[in-house]
Design an enzyme around this catalytic site. Structure first.
Site, PDB file in Angstrom:
ATOM      1  N   GLU A   1     -13.424   1.858  -3.553  1.00 53.55           N
ATOM      2  CA  GLU A   1     -12.872   1.420  -3.409  1.00 53.55           C
ATOM      3  C   GLU A   1     -13.107   0.706  -5.070  1.00 53.55           C
ATOM      4  OE1 GLU A   1     -10.360  -0.454  -1.026  1.00 53.55           O
ATOM      5  OE2 GLU A   1     -10.374   1.423   0.814  1.00 53.55           O
TER       6      GLU A   1
ATOM      7  N   ASP B   1     -12.437  -6.891   6.410  1.00 58.15           N
ATOM      8  CA  ASP B   1     -12.189  -6.379   6.722  1.00 58.15           C
ATOM      9  C   ASP B   1     -13.418  -5.666   7.649  1.00 58.15           C
ATOM     10  OD1 ASP B   1     -10.852  -3.811   8.450  1.00 58.15           O
ATOM     11  OD2 ASP B   1     -10.618  -2.957   6.437  1.00 58.15           O
TER      12      ASP B   1
ATOM     13  N   GLU C   1      -9.480  -8.651   9.369  1.00 53.17           N
ATOM     14  CA  GLU C   1      -8.681  -7.471   9.709  1.00 53.17           C
ATOM     15  C   GLU C   1      -9.469  -6.543  10.610  1.00 53.17           C
ATOM     16  OE1 GLU C   1      -7.015  -5.087   6.009  1.00 53.17           O
ATOM     17  OE2 GLU C   1      -7.524  -3.225   7.315  1.00 53.17           O
TER      18      GLU C   1
ATOM     19  N   LYS D   1       0.623   0.701   5.310  1.00 56.75           N
ATOM     20  CA  LYS D   1       0.245   1.938   4.872  1.00 56.75           C
ATOM     21  C   LYS D   1       1.232   3.424   5.395  1.00 56.75           C
ATOM     22  CE  LYS D   1      -4.607   1.398   5.273  1.00 56.75           C
ATOM     23  NZ  LYS D   1      -6.112   0.983   6.297  1.00 56.75           N
TER      24      LYS D   1
HETATM   25  P1  PGA Z   1      -9.452   4.219   4.551  1.00 53.07           P
HETATM   26  O1  PGA Z   1     -10.223   2.631   4.968  1.00 53.07           O
HETATM   27  O2  PGA Z   1      -8.503   3.550   3.376  1.00 53.07           O
HETATM   28  O3  PGA Z   1     -10.650   4.438   4.890  1.00 53.07           O
HETATM   29  O4  PGA Z   1      -9.023   3.881   5.991  1.00 53.07           O
HETATM   30  C1  PGA Z   1      -9.434   1.331   4.804  1.00 53.07           C
HETATM   31  C2  PGA Z   1      -8.658   0.446   5.239  1.00 53.07           C
HETATM   32  O5  PGA Z   1      -9.228   0.192   6.635  1.00 53.07           O
HETATM   33  O6  PGA Z   1      -7.731  -0.544   5.178  1.00 53.07           O
HETATM   34 ZN    ZN Z   2      -8.318  -1.711   7.172  1.00 63.07          ZN
END
Ligand code: PGA
Ligand code: ZN
Length: 430
Positions: A206, A243, A286, A338
């Protein structure tokens, strides 16, 4: 005003990991269009809408021909001729068409790209920017406080460290633009420090610096030093958020810390994290325990929930019912939101409302697999979410979101970059 859908087109585009993904484009009778791209996670919760992939040899099994066929076939047939501004009815039609509890048949990726494209087309039909269309009826718009990754770990960095995201939140920033400025300085200084220590090794999934550390604590120490090096007071100006993504290394109350070379139980992990909360200026944490460790999450929230955000990601998977039940049992106090975990915008909105009803905060979040799509920024502003998490302060799939926030702040006019008041966060009430 009536705006009918005349065509729905699914096309294969590519995400920030170089993998195929679904883009849906919707065209209306008046020629207006709306389009959106599905993101994809790497550390996924088990209750998420299914990210449908073809398997097989091509592109490591990640191709999306099945999901695209669903968009161009069944989904297009069901949506053709329908009124685009009735998001709830169209989302319900998609859910009914799929017919499974986890959107496995058509694919959560096919459905979420389509659901978001519907909103874009509807906003275009009404001549409104998406945030204003989504915020219909609201007057008190503000910008979400950015939560930004500085080091990426866990599944996003070959498990180089156990913790997935070492992030900062510019808790003392006067507005959204200043929060980005302060974050930029911390990110830059973290890179300088890594370079000086001979630890600079590129970036993780990321965009956060690759975590070439010997332990999780070493990463925390570096983060603290980066905040200081940038000239800010840790905790006051810029705080730390984590997180843990504990579902990735824990099952049935047993956790394996690969980097620290230890196996610990739920209480051991909680104790370690509470120790970090005591020693570092951490304001949000998180998935501190795994999605199957409700008892551990309850205990952890009882111990720390009065002063930090205990954020539920895998545990709730952007599901209204799961949020209500987590809140009722006192497990966590903040929802990660999400859209692709839920599958449709209506279900995403319902999750955010469930969080609000429970007195929780919401953090609208991107995934590790992203694109130039900036829909989530409009969701955060339109729906009044207080925080936004989209990965690091590098790479254009991330910067596209941060930069869109600047445009929305400007569109809001004088004082448009206002953030939710500090006292409305757990750390501001200390
Ligand atoms: P992911 O990670 O998009 O790879 O699931 C993001 C998160 O855990 O917040
Ligand atoms: Zn997460």
């Amino acid at each position: 005003m009536s705006s009918l859908i005349t065509s729905v087109r699914g096309r294969r585009v590519w995400d920030s990991r170089g993998r195929p993904t679904v883009e849906t484009e919707i065209t209306l009778a008046d020629g207006k269009t709306g389009r959106a791209i599905a993101p994809a996670g790497a550390s996924t919760g088990s209750a998420e809408a299914v990210d449908r992939r073809d398997g097989g040899a091509a592109f490591g099994g990640y191709d999306v021909q099945g999901a695209l066929a669903a968009v161009n076939g069944e989904i297009a047939d069901v949506l053709a001729g329908r009124e685009v501004c009735d998001q709830a009815a169209l989302d319900a039609a998609l859910v009914a068409l799929d017919g499974t509890p986890n959107k496995a048949r058509l694919g959560g990726n096919a459905i979420v790209a389509t659901s978001m494209a519907i909103a874009h087309a509807a906003a275009a039909a009404q001549g409104l920017p998406l945030w204003r269309y989504l915020g219909a009826g609201r007057e008190d718009y503000f910008l979400p406080l950015p939560e930004v990754q500085i080091f990426g770990g866990g599944a996003h960095a070959g498990r180089r460290v156990d913790v997935q995201d070492f992030m900062v939140i510019a808790v003392g920033a006067a507005d959204y633009a200043q929060a980005l400025e302060w974050t930029a300085e911390v990110y830059r200084c973290a890179g300088l420090l890594m370079n000086e220590a001979g630890l600079l090794a590129g970036v993780a999934d990321e965009g956060g610096w690759w975590p070439a550390f010997g332990s999780n604590e070493a990463a925390l120490d570096f983060l603290l030093r980066a905040i200081e090096r940038a000239g800010y007071t840790p905790g006051q100006d810029v705080a730390i958020s984590l997180d843990i993504a504990a579902t990735d290394f824990g099952r049935k109350g047993e956790y394996t810390l690969a980097r620290d070379g230890r196996r610990i139980d739920s209480e051991g992990l909680a104790e370690m994290l509470l120790g970090w909360l005591a020693r570092y200026p951490i304001v949000a944490i998180e998935d501190p325990l795994a999605e199957d460790d409700a008892a551990g999450l309850r205990k952890f929230t009882a111990a720390a929930g009065d002063r930090v955000e205990v954020v539920a990601d895998d545990f709730i998977c952007t599901n209204a019912g799961r949020i209500a039940s987590a809140a009722a049992q006192g497990a966590c106090n903040t929802a990660l939101i999400k859209p692709n975990q839920a599958g449709t915008l209506s279900e995403t909105r319902a999750a955010l409302e469930a969080a609000r009803a429970a007195g929780w905060h919401s953090i609208v979040s991107a995934r590790s697999g992203e694109s130039e799509d900036v829909t989530i920024v409009h969701l955060a502003v339109g729906w009044g979410a207080k925080q936004l998490k989209v990965g690091s302060f590098a790479r254009s799939e991330r910067m596209a979101k941060w930069n869109e926030g600047l445009r929305l702040a400007e569109a809001l006019g004088q004082g448009g970059g206002r953030l939710a008041p500090r006292q409305s966060f757990p750390w501001g009430r200390k």
